[in-house]
Design a protein around this motif. Structure first.
Motif, PDB file in Angstrom:
ATOM      1  N   ALA A  53     -10.042   1.705   2.964  1.00  0.00           N
ATOM      2  CA  ALA A  53      -9.716   0.434   3.610  1.00  0.00           C
ATOM      3  C   ALA A  53     -11.175  -0.351   3.708  1.00  0.00           C
ATOM      4  O   ALA A  53     -11.806   0.281   4.702  1.00  0.00           O
ATOM      5  CB  ALA A  53      -8.790   0.298   4.807  1.00  0.00           C
ATOM      6  N   VAL A  97      -7.637  -0.996  -0.373  1.00  0.00           N
ATOM      7  CA  VAL A  97      -7.189  -2.422   0.496  1.00  0.00           C
ATOM      8  C   VAL A  97      -8.379  -2.976   1.262  1.00  0.00           C
ATOM      9  O   VAL A  97      -9.231  -2.306   1.587  1.00  0.00           O
ATOM     10  CB  VAL A  97      -6.238  -2.006   1.481  1.00  0.00           C
ATOM     11  N   VAL A 125      -5.616   3.737  -3.928  1.00  0.00           N
ATOM     12  CA  VAL A 125      -5.206   2.541  -3.576  1.00  0.00           C
ATOM     13  C   VAL A 125      -6.192   2.082  -2.404  1.00  0.00           C
ATOM     14  O   VAL A 125      -6.417   2.333  -1.542  1.00  0.00           O
ATOM     15  CB  VAL A 125      -3.934   2.622  -2.731  1.00  0.00           C
ATOM     16  N   GLN A 127       1.199   3.861  -3.411  1.00  0.00           N
ATOM     17  CA  GLN A 127       0.867   5.378  -2.943  1.00  0.00           C
ATOM     18  C   GLN A 127       2.087   6.458  -3.179  1.00  0.00           C
ATOM     19  O   GLN A 127       1.914   7.296  -3.684  1.00  0.00           O
ATOM     20  CB  GLN A 127       0.231   5.681  -1.476  1.00  0.00           C
ATOM     21  N   ALA A 184      -3.513  -0.137   7.327  1.00  0.00           N
ATOM     22  CA  ALA A 184      -3.600   0.275   5.789  1.00  0.00           C
ATOM     23  C   ALA A 184      -3.659   1.612   5.669  1.00  0.00           C
ATOM     24  O   ALA A 184      -3.170   2.354   4.664  1.00  0.00           O
ATOM     25  CB  ALA A 184      -4.365  -0.576   5.321  1.00  0.00           C
ATOM     26  N   ARG A 185      -4.595   2.107   6.367  1.00  0.00           N
ATOM     27  CA  ARG A 185      -4.839   3.412   6.340  1.00  0.00           C
ATOM     28  C   ARG A 185      -3.636   4.570   6.862  1.00  0.00           C
ATOM     29  O   ARG A 185      -3.378   5.492   5.893  1.00  0.00           O
ATOM     30  CB  ARG A 185      -6.094   3.847   7.060  1.00  0.00           C
ATOM     31  N   ALA A 191      -3.456   4.005   2.459  1.00  0.00           N
ATOM     32  CA  ALA A 191      -4.663   3.673   1.441  1.00  0.00           C
ATOM     33  C   ALA A 191      -5.729   4.716   1.268  1.00  0.00           C
ATOM     34  O   ALA A 191      -6.104   5.410   2.319  1.00  0.00           O
ATOM     35  CB  ALA A 191      -5.338   2.469   2.341  1.00  0.00           C
ATOM     36  N   THR A 212       0.705  -1.162  -0.100  1.00  0.00           N
ATOM     37  CA  THR A 212      -0.088   0.030  -0.123  1.00  0.00           C
ATOM     38  C   THR A 212       0.798   1.208   0.204  1.00  0.00           C
ATOM     39  O   THR A 212       0.707   2.279  -0.814  1.00  0.00           O
ATOM     40  CB  THR A 212      -0.726  -0.068   1.407  1.00  0.00           C
TER      41      THR A 212
END
Length: 342
Positions: free
Chosen positions: A212, A193, A191, A184, A204-205, A209, A180
């Motif tokens: 997410a 996820v 992106v 980015q 992920a955030r 991302a 991720t």
């Protein structure tokens, strides 16, 4: 020396005293500083079906590490005692067609460090000099310890051009989280996820991302609508190994979309190949890293400001390995680091 050993063909690991590894004229002896716990290590600890087929005991585990060069063989050049190094965990034959052509990551006779030979969960590890990566630029020890899985993420994410593309990543495990950040950083427009673990989706955030998505209560079609996509995702990075994730990805790709697959399914599963054909989707399998183009790319990405530190969620002394492995086995953690200097 102290090492984490699979001493017998049964579930569990043992902290034991073992001899220091022997080195030859082309080898490097490395004093291990920190290691990362990988899913492979969890499989070996649990002694599941794959581990029973792949591993002979006794075995020192571990292939994600950073350390300091303690000794070099007489034939080793360009590596010095005291260098900070990580290691490529795939040892190749050097003789097959792909090795001779410089495509060493495609070697059919690859031996895995910590799987087919003693690994890095120890105070010292030995590697051929050709498998040693010297960190020329300053790098955090925790990050250097996970260059191996970081390489999986980079190899997968950079399989296709990403600038301006809409990317979907299925699976927010540690490699998906690092991918991720790479996507980015490399210029993807969106992106997305997917996972079912909220703690991992939150990681992920933090890694950048755009969205997410918890697929236990939503799907990729909803993600497309939320982001205003008209024709589907351009690039898919499959990190989960889950049949439903692969099918959802295929259903939401644009015509001519490209999918890189790193996740290993536990078993065979059906897929709508007619959709792949009529949508002209490219699927590429990924295993390991390109030696050493991926390692170069990792270093340059970090020098360029890429931050993968959110993926590291806990650190333990090596004597606390049982707690470390237990945390790594949850669906909440990122990468877990073992410190071998305490």
């Amino acid at each position: 020396m102290r090492a984490l050993v699979k001493q017998q063909a049964a579930p569990g690991l043992w902290l034991a005293d073992v001899p220091e590894p022997r080195t030859g004229p082309g080898d490097v002896l490395i004093r291990v500083l920190r290691t990362g716990i990988c899913g492979t290590d969890l499989h070996i600890r649990d002694w599941d079906g794959w581990a029973r087929q792949a591993v002979e005991t006794p075995l020192v585990l571990g292939h994600e590490f950073v350390g300091e060069v303690a000794h070099i063989g007489d034939d080793v050049a360009d590596i010095r005692v005291g260098d900070l190094v990580s290691g490529e965990g795939h040892l190749v034959c050097g003789k097959c067609r792909n090795c001779l052509a410089g495509r060493r990551h495609l070697c059919r006779s690859t031996i895995g460090l910590g799987v087919g030979r003693d690994g890095a969960f120890a105070e010292y590890v030995a590697l051929p000099a050709s498998n040693v990566w010297v960190h020329q630029a300053k790098v955090d020890l925790d990050i250097a310890a996970i260059f191996d899985p970081f390489g999986n993420a980079v190899h997968t994410a950079l399989s296709f051009p990403l600038v301006g593309e809409d990317v979907v990543i299925t699976g927010a495990g540690p490699i998906g989280i690092m991918a991720t950040a790479v996507a980015q950083h490399a210029g993807a427009r969106h992106v997305v996820v997917t996972d079912v673990s909220e703690p991992r989706l939150e990681l992920a955030r933090k890694a950048g991302a755009s969205l997410a998505l918890n697929v236990s209560d939503a799907d990729l079609a909803e993600a497309q609508r939320e982001l205003g996509l008209k024709e589907g995702f351009d690039v898919g990075l499959e990190m989960s190994g889950r049949p439903e994730a692969v099918r959802d990805m295929v259903d939401n790709m644009t015509h001519g979309g490209r999918i890189a697959m790193l996740g290993l399914p536990a078993r065979e599963f059906p897929l709508d190949w007619s959709k792949i054909v009529t949508s002209m989707i490219t699927i590429k399998g990924i295993y390991g890293r390109e030696m050493y183009e991926t390692w170069y790319a990792m270093t340059v990405l970090l020098e360029g400001g890429l931050d993968i530190s959110p993926v590291i969620t806990a650190r333990y002394g090596y004597e606390e390995f049982e707690a470390a492995f237990d945390e790594a086995a949850t669906a909440r953690s990122g990468k877990i680091i073992l410190d071998w200097t305490v």
